[in-house]
Design an enzyme around this catalytic site. Structure first.
Site, PDB file in Angstrom:
ATOM      1  N   GLY A 138       3.079  -1.048   9.132  1.00  0.00           N
ATOM      2  CA  GLY A 138       2.313  -1.931   9.998  1.00  0.00           C
ATOM      3  C   GLY A 138       2.646  -3.394   9.757  1.00  0.00           C
ATOM      4  N   ILE A 139       2.309  -4.209  10.749  1.00  0.00           N
ATOM      5  CA  ILE A 139       2.553  -5.655  10.667  1.00  0.00           C
ATOM      6  C   ILE A 139       1.345  -6.413  11.232  1.00  0.00           C
ATOM      7  CG2 ILE A 139       5.071  -5.538  10.852  1.00  0.00           C
ATOM      8  CD1 ILE A 139       4.732  -6.250  13.876  1.00  0.00           C
ATOM      9  N   THR A 140       1.294  -7.712  10.941  1.00  0.00           N
ATOM     10  CA  THR A 140       0.336  -8.592  11.624  1.00  0.00           C
ATOM     11  C   THR A 140       1.125  -9.691  12.343  1.00  0.00           C
ATOM     12  OG1 THR A 140       0.175  -9.915   9.614  1.00  0.00           O
ATOM     13  CG2 THR A 140      -1.593  -8.340  10.004  1.00  0.00           C
TER      14      THR A 140
ATOM     15  N   ILE B 184       0.847  -1.200   0.000  1.00  0.00           N
ATOM     16  CA  ILE B 184       0.000   0.000   0.000  1.00  0.00           C
ATOM     17  C   ILE B 184       0.882   1.249   0.000  1.00  0.00           C
ATOM     18  CG2 ILE B 184      -1.633   1.325   1.405  1.00  0.00           C
ATOM     19  CD1 ILE B 184      -2.922  -1.345   2.231  1.00  0.00           C
TER      20      ILE B 184
ATOM     21  N   TYR C  52      -3.966  -6.757  16.660  1.00  0.00           N
ATOM     22  CA  TYR C  52      -4.049  -5.870  15.490  1.00  0.00           C
ATOM     23  C   TYR C  52      -5.284  -4.968  15.577  1.00  0.00           C
ATOM     24  CZ  TYR C  52      -3.982  -4.817  10.395  1.00  0.00           C
ATOM     25  OH  TYR C  52      -3.939  -4.210   9.154  1.00  0.00           O
TER      26      TYR C  52
ATOM     27  N   ASP D 280      -0.894 -12.683  13.620  1.00  0.00           N
ATOM     28  CA  ASP D 280      -2.214 -13.237  13.919  1.00  0.00           C
ATOM     29  C   ASP D 280      -2.140 -14.499  14.779  1.00  0.00           C
ATOM     30  OD1 ASP D 280      -3.095 -11.225  12.275  1.00  0.00           O
ATOM     31  OD2 ASP D 280      -3.837 -12.510  10.670  1.00  0.00           O
TER      32      ASP D 280
HETATM   33  N1  CAA Z   1     -15.059 -16.990  12.740  1.00  0.00           N
HETATM   34  C1  CAA Z   1     -15.406 -18.081  13.472  1.00  0.00           C
HETATM   35  N2  CAA Z   1     -14.579 -19.133  13.631  1.00  0.00           N
HETATM   36  C2  CAA Z   1     -13.383 -19.088  13.025  1.00  0.00           C
HETATM   37  C3  CAA Z   1     -12.961 -17.986  12.247  1.00  0.00           C
HETATM   38  C4  CAA Z   1     -13.879 -16.924  12.105  1.00  0.00           C
HETATM   39  N3  CAA Z   1     -13.565 -15.840  11.385  1.00  0.00           N
HETATM   40  N4  CAA Z   1     -11.730 -18.220  11.792  1.00  0.00           N
HETATM   41  C5  CAA Z   1     -11.362 -19.437  12.257  1.00  0.00           C
HETATM   42  N5  CAA Z   1     -12.375 -19.957  12.990  1.00  0.00           N
HETATM   43  C6  CAA Z   1     -12.427 -21.259  13.664  1.00  0.00           C
HETATM   44  C7  CAA Z   1     -12.183 -22.407  12.675  1.00  0.00           C
HETATM   45  O1  CAA Z   1     -13.392 -22.715  12.013  1.00  0.00           O
HETATM   46  C8  CAA Z   1     -11.699 -23.498  13.576  1.00  0.00           C
HETATM   47  O2  CAA Z   1     -12.800 -24.079  14.228  1.00  0.00           O
HETATM   48  P1  CAA Z   1     -12.777 -25.646  14.650  1.00  0.00           P
HETATM   49  O3  CAA Z   1     -11.644 -25.788  15.615  1.00  0.00           O
HETATM   50  O4  CAA Z   1     -14.121 -25.840  15.261  1.00  0.00           O
HETATM   51  O5  CAA Z   1     -12.569 -26.398  13.361  1.00  0.00           O
HETATM   52  C9  CAA Z   1     -10.881 -22.737  14.622  1.00  0.00           C
HETATM   53  O6  CAA Z   1     -11.335 -21.373  14.571  1.00  0.00           O
HETATM   54  C10 CAA Z   1      -9.407 -22.748  14.327  1.00  0.00           C
HETATM   55  O7  CAA Z   1      -9.191 -22.194  13.022  1.00  0.00           O
HETATM   56  P2  CAA Z   1      -7.817 -22.427  12.287  1.00  0.00           P
HETATM   57  O8  CAA Z   1      -7.638 -23.885  11.936  1.00  0.00           O
HETATM   58  O9  CAA Z   1      -7.674 -21.453  11.150  1.00  0.00           O
HETATM   59  O10 CAA Z   1      -6.825 -22.091  13.489  1.00  0.00           O
HETATM   60  P3  CAA Z   1      -5.351 -21.641  13.520  1.00  0.00           P
HETATM   61  O11 CAA Z   1      -4.992 -21.554  14.952  1.00  0.00           O
HETATM   62  O12 CAA Z   1      -4.522 -22.445  12.587  1.00  0.00           O
HETATM   63  O13 CAA Z   1      -5.400 -20.155  12.900  1.00  0.00           O
HETATM   64  C11 CAA Z   1      -5.966 -17.877  12.684  1.00  0.00           C
HETATM   65  C12 CAA Z   1      -6.172 -19.161  13.499  1.00  0.00           C
HETATM   66  C13 CAA Z   1      -4.522 -17.414  12.807  1.00  0.00           C
HETATM   67  C14 CAA Z   1      -6.867 -16.826  13.296  1.00  0.00           C
HETATM   68  C15 CAA Z   1      -6.313 -18.140  11.196  1.00  0.00           C
HETATM   69  O14 CAA Z   1      -7.648 -18.594  11.130  1.00  0.00           O
HETATM   70  C16 CAA Z   1      -6.171 -16.906  10.335  1.00  0.00           C
HETATM   71  O15 CAA Z   1      -5.095 -16.595   9.852  1.00  0.00           O
HETATM   72  N6  CAA Z   1      -7.271 -16.189  10.132  1.00  0.00           N
HETATM   73  C17 CAA Z   1      -7.261 -14.931   9.334  1.00  0.00           C
HETATM   74  C18 CAA Z   1      -7.104 -13.750  10.242  1.00  0.00           C
HETATM   75  C19 CAA Z   1      -7.160 -12.532   9.389  1.00  0.00           C
HETATM   76  O16 CAA Z   1      -8.191 -12.183   8.792  1.00  0.00           O
HETATM   77  N7  CAA Z   1      -6.049 -11.806   9.314  1.00  0.00           N
HETATM   78  C20 CAA Z   1      -5.983 -10.645   8.467  1.00  0.00           C
HETATM   79  C21 CAA Z   1      -4.573 -10.483   7.979  1.00  0.00           C
HETATM   80  S1  CAA Z   1      -4.449  -9.233   6.740  1.00  0.00           S
HETATM   81  C22 CAA Z   1      -4.735  -7.821   7.585  1.00  0.00           C
HETATM   82  O17 CAA Z   1      -4.731  -7.761   8.782  1.00  0.00           O
HETATM   83  C23 CAA Z   1      -4.981  -6.579   6.776  1.00  0.00           C
HETATM   84  C24 CAA Z   1      -6.202  -5.910   7.190  1.00  0.00           C
HETATM   85  O18 CAA Z   1      -6.134  -4.965   7.955  1.00  0.00           O
HETATM   86  C25 CAA Z   1      -7.490  -6.342   6.595  1.00  0.00           C
HETATM   87  P1  NAP Z   2       3.250  -4.618   3.613  1.00  0.00           P
HETATM   88  O1  NAP Z   2       3.256  -4.753   2.134  1.00  0.00           O
HETATM   89  O2  NAP Z   2       3.683  -5.746   4.464  1.00  0.00           O
HETATM   90  O3  NAP Z   2       4.120  -3.304   3.966  1.00  0.00           O
HETATM   91  C1  NAP Z   2       4.405  -2.949   5.275  1.00  0.00           C
HETATM   92  C2  NAP Z   2       5.423  -1.838   5.285  1.00  0.00           C
HETATM   93  O4  NAP Z   2       5.658  -1.426   6.645  1.00  0.00           O
HETATM   94  C3  NAP Z   2       6.780  -2.266   4.715  1.00  0.00           C
HETATM   95  O5  NAP Z   2       7.357  -1.183   4.021  1.00  0.00           O
HETATM   96  C4  NAP Z   2       7.573  -2.551   5.994  1.00  0.00           C
HETATM   97  O6  NAP Z   2       8.956  -2.398   5.837  1.00  0.00           O
HETATM   98  C5  NAP Z   2       7.057  -1.446   6.907  1.00  0.00           C
HETATM   99  N1  NAP Z   2       7.336  -1.729   8.297  1.00  0.00           N
HETATM  100  C6  NAP Z   2       6.924  -2.811   9.014  1.00  0.00           C
HETATM  101  N2  NAP Z   2       7.391  -2.712  10.281  1.00  0.00           N
HETATM  102  C7  NAP Z   2       8.100  -1.555  10.348  1.00  0.00           C
HETATM  103  C8  NAP Z   2       8.814  -0.906  11.385  1.00  0.00           C
HETATM  104  N3  NAP Z   2       8.909  -1.416  12.615  1.00  0.00           N
HETATM  105  N4  NAP Z   2       9.428   0.259  11.091  1.00  0.00           N
HETATM  106  C9  NAP Z   2       9.355   0.789   9.861  1.00  0.00           C
HETATM  107  N5  NAP Z   2       8.697   0.249   8.840  1.00  0.00           N
HETATM  108  C10 NAP Z   2       8.072  -0.933   9.080  1.00  0.00           C
HETATM  109  O7  NAP Z   2       1.796  -4.239   4.138  1.00  0.00           O
HETATM  110  P2  NAP Z   2       0.626  -3.408   3.463  1.00  0.00           P
HETATM  111  O8  NAP Z   2      -0.437  -4.333   3.122  1.00  0.00           O
HETATM  112  O9  NAP Z   2       1.166  -2.474   2.443  1.00  0.00           O
HETATM  113  O10 NAP Z   2       0.121  -2.578   4.745  1.00  0.00           O
HETATM  114  C11 NAP Z   2       0.380  -1.202   4.929  1.00  0.00           C
HETATM  115  C12 NAP Z   2      -0.518  -0.681   6.047  1.00  0.00           C
HETATM  116  O11 NAP Z   2      -1.868  -0.859   5.670  1.00  0.00           O
HETATM  117  C13 NAP Z   2      -0.351  -1.419   7.376  1.00  0.00           C
HETATM  118  O12 NAP Z   2      -0.459  -0.509   8.436  1.00  0.00           O
HETATM  119  C14 NAP Z   2      -1.518  -2.376   7.392  1.00  0.00           C
HETATM  120  O13 NAP Z   2      -1.881  -2.728   8.688  1.00  0.00           O
HETATM  121  C15 NAP Z   2      -2.554  -1.520   6.709  1.00  0.00           C
HETATM  122  N6  NAP Z   2      -3.643  -2.286   6.123  1.00  0.00           N
HETATM  123  C16 NAP Z   2      -3.398  -3.243   5.188  1.00  0.00           C
HETATM  124  C17 NAP Z   2      -4.464  -3.928   4.641  1.00  0.00           C
HETATM  125  C18 NAP Z   2      -4.279  -4.977   3.609  1.00  0.00           C
HETATM  126  O14 NAP Z   2      -5.270  -5.652   3.317  1.00  0.00           O
HETATM  127  N7  NAP Z   2      -3.107  -5.166   3.015  1.00  0.00           N
HETATM  128  C19 NAP Z   2      -5.751  -3.650   5.072  1.00  0.00           C
HETATM  129  C20 NAP Z   2      -5.961  -2.676   6.038  1.00  0.00           C
HETATM  130  C21 NAP Z   2      -4.898  -1.997   6.541  1.00  0.00           C
HETATM  131  P3  NAP Z   2       9.984  -3.666   5.858  1.00  0.00           P
HETATM  132  O15 NAP Z   2      10.169  -4.024   4.416  1.00  0.00           O
HETATM  133  O16 NAP Z   2      11.196  -3.100   6.514  1.00  0.00           O
HETATM  134  O17 NAP Z   2       9.339  -4.746   6.652  1.00  0.00           O
END
Ligand code: CAA
Ligand code: NAP
Length: 246
Positions: free
Chosen positions: A89-91, A15, A152, A93
């Protein structure tokens, strides 16, 4: 339009790169941080090939000391920061009952404490110059919560609390402070979500697809011009209709 100095933290990411490009195309001088110098320089060279000059400086935004050094370095190179986008930002999770203290503090440190660390060294200058734009990149998951993201979601909700307080304190100084809350965007951060889980998430997005970084850069750019001076303390959702709370 006046050319300003903009800092986008995390500008080398998915982003961030789009925000950097858009602000540069609007005529601003743009800077970002890097943590790994070789990676930062390679990214800078790639943008240069596309005709975009970006100033880069070392800094980890989770450290107040690094952030202060980063700001002073950018000021020396291109002048005081007028536009700040807190985007880095970072995740880490995990369901909460399994979450480690490190997963919690890494996310709070990088996503929320960074807002203090980076904004604090620029705010006094903006107040003196009576102009500033500050945009936090929060998330849909700060608005609605997300399974596996207690750390997060807490940080991202906190970012908007920061926005609306700063907006009140600085409105009289020509500074606007706003939040953009993206939904799921096709970057490395989202691609790291297991494919089966990701597919289930995409199925819940009314547009039927992930967003693009350019769509978020467009939302950020909306807050920047002089004409946007009346808009402060807002939270702009850009999420393909996945969450429509208000
Ligand atoms: N709602 C309800 N139940 C859920 C669920 C949900 N959203 N997600 C998972 N579960 C349930 C599963 O169905 C499972 O249930 P059972 O044990 O009954 O089968 C249980 O939780 C465990 O699920 P997993 O096998 O996936 O468990 P895990 O421990 O391996 O992983 C997790 C858990 C890390 C949360 C994984 O599900 C995951 O990565 N989820 C996505 C989280 C997510 O959306 N992250 C966003 C990252 S990108 C970002 O953050 C950018 C942004 O701003 C949008
Ligand atoms: P990305 O591709 O992983 O980029 C993250 C950026 O942040 C990289 O440049 C990384 O640099 C930098 N960064 C991480 N930790 C840092 C630290 N401690 N100090 C300085 N820089 C650091 O992620 P992205 O998807 O572009 O996300 C950007 C922002 O949008 C984040 O805040 C995220 O939470 C938010 N966001 C993302 C989504 C999505 O769906 N992608 C949705 C909603 C919000 P390095 O290369 O050094 O790691």
């Amino acid at each position: 339009m006046q050319s300003r100095v903009a800092l986008v933290t995390g500008g080398t990411g998915g982003i961030g790169t789009s925000i950097v490009k858009r602000l540069a195309q609007m005529g601003h001088k743009v800077a970002t941080n890097y943590r790994d110098e070789a990676k930062g320089r390679a990214w800078q060279a790639q943008l240069k090939e596309q005709g975009i000059d970006v100033t880069i400086a070392h800094g980890d935004v989770s450290s107040a000391e690094h952030a202060e050094t980063l700001i002073r370095d950018i000021e020396r190179q291109i002048g005081p920061v007028d536009i700040l986008v807190n985007n880095a930002g970072i995740t880490r999770d995990s369901t909460f009952h399994r979450m480690t203290s490190e997963q919690w503090s890494d996310v709070i440190g990088t996503n929320l404490n960074s807002c203090f660390n980076v904004t604090r060294p620029v705010i006094e200058g903006m107040r003196e110059r009576k102009w500033g734009r500050i945009v936090q990149i929060s998330s849909i998951n700060g608005q609605k919560g997300q399974y596996g993201q207690a750390n997060y979601a807490a940080a991202k909700a906190g970012m908007h609390g920061f926005t609306i307080s700063l907006a009140q304190e600085n409105a009289k100084f020509g500074i606007t402070v706003n939040t953009v809350s993206p939904g799921y965007i096709a970057t490395d951060m989202v691609m790291a979500v297991p494919e089966d889980v990701r597919n289930k998430i995409v199925a819940q997005i009314p547009t039927g697809r992930l967003g693009t970084p350019e769509e978020i850069a467009y939302a950020v750019s909306f807050f920047v011009p002089d004409e946007a001076g009346w808009i402060t303390g807002a939270n702009l959702s850009a999420n393909g209709g996945q969450y429509m709370g208000w």
